[in-house]
Scaffold this motif. Structure first.
Motif, short mmCIF file in Angstrom:
data_model
loop_
_atom_site.label_atom_id
_atom_site.label_comp_id
_atom_site.label_asym_id
_atom_site.label_seq_id
_atom_site.Cartn_x
_atom_site.Cartn_y
_atom_site.Cartn_z
N ASN A 1 0.85 -1.17 0.00
CA ASN A 1 0.00 0.00 0.00
C ASN A 1 0.89 1.23 0.00
O ASN A 1 1.98 1.21 0.58
CB ASN A 1 -0.91 0.01 1.22
N ALA A 2 0.45 2.30 -0.64
CA ALA A 2 1.18 3.55 -0.64
C ALA A 2 0.16 4.68 -0.73
O ALA A 2 -0.83 4.58 -1.45
CB ALA A 2 2.15 3.62 -1.81
N ALA A 3 0.41 5.75 0.01
CA ALA A 3 -0.49 6.90 0.01
C ALA A 3 0.33 8.17 0.14
O ALA A 3 1.44 8.16 0.64
CB ALA A 3 -1.49 6.79 1.16
N ALA A 4 -0.24 9.28 -0.33
CA ALA A 4 0.43 10.58 -0.22
C ALA A 4 -0.58 11.63 0.21
O ALA A 4 -1.75 11.57 -0.17
CB ALA A 4 1.04 10.97 -1.56
N ASP A 5 -0.12 12.58 1.02
CA ASP A 5 -0.97 13.71 1.41
C ASP A 5 -1.19 14.64 0.22
O ASP A 5 -2.13 15.41 0.19
CB ASP A 5 -0.31 14.52 2.52
N GLN A 6 -0.30 14.56 -0.75
CA GLN A 6 -0.34 15.44 -1.92
C GLN A 6 0.07 14.61 -3.13
O GLN A 6 0.96 13.78 -3.06
CB GLN A 6 0.66 16.57 -1.69
N GLY A 7 -0.57 14.82 -4.26
CA GLY A 7 -0.20 14.11 -5.48
C GLY A 7 -0.75 12.70 -5.52
O GLY A 7 -1.80 12.42 -4.97
N SER A 8 0.00 11.82 -6.18
CA SER A 8 -0.47 10.45 -6.36
C SER A 8 0.65 9.46 -6.09
O SER A 8 1.82 9.80 -6.11
CB SER A 8 -0.99 10.26 -7.79
N CYS A 9 0.25 8.20 -5.84
CA CYS A 9 1.21 7.13 -5.57
C CYS A 9 0.92 5.94 -6.46
O CYS A 9 -0.23 5.64 -6.76
CB CYS A 9 1.10 6.63 -4.13
#
Length: 79
Positions: free
Chosen positions: A51-59
């Motif tokens: 799993n990968a997530a970002a507060d800004q942009g995309s993963c």
């Protein structure tokens, strides 16, 4: 001038079959916006990114690699 730094926090080791959470932070220490920012993190050993997530942009993630397209980070900000 932009001055971008990257830090990664999380456990140094994980037991076989275990899970871990890592946080990668990109900071613009410069005095102008940093544009087109992306960061790629590749795990070592038999580990897989699930799993990968970002507060800004995309993963995106696949296998042992997570890539984050963060776009613009303003001066003094982090993502």
């Amino acid at each position: 001038m932009t001055d971008v730094s990257v830090t990664k926090s999380g456990p140094a080791a994980v037991s076989a079959g275990g899970t871990a959470t890592y946080q990668v932070t990109v900071t613009n220490n410069g005095d102008v916006p940093a544009t087109g920012v992306s960061v790629t993190d590749t795990l070592t050993g038999p580990a897989l990114v699930t799993n990968a997530a970002a507060d800004q942009g995309s993963c995106t993630f696949r296998g042992q690699t997570a890539t984050r397209a963060l776009g613009t980070i303003n001066a003094g900000d982090s993502a």
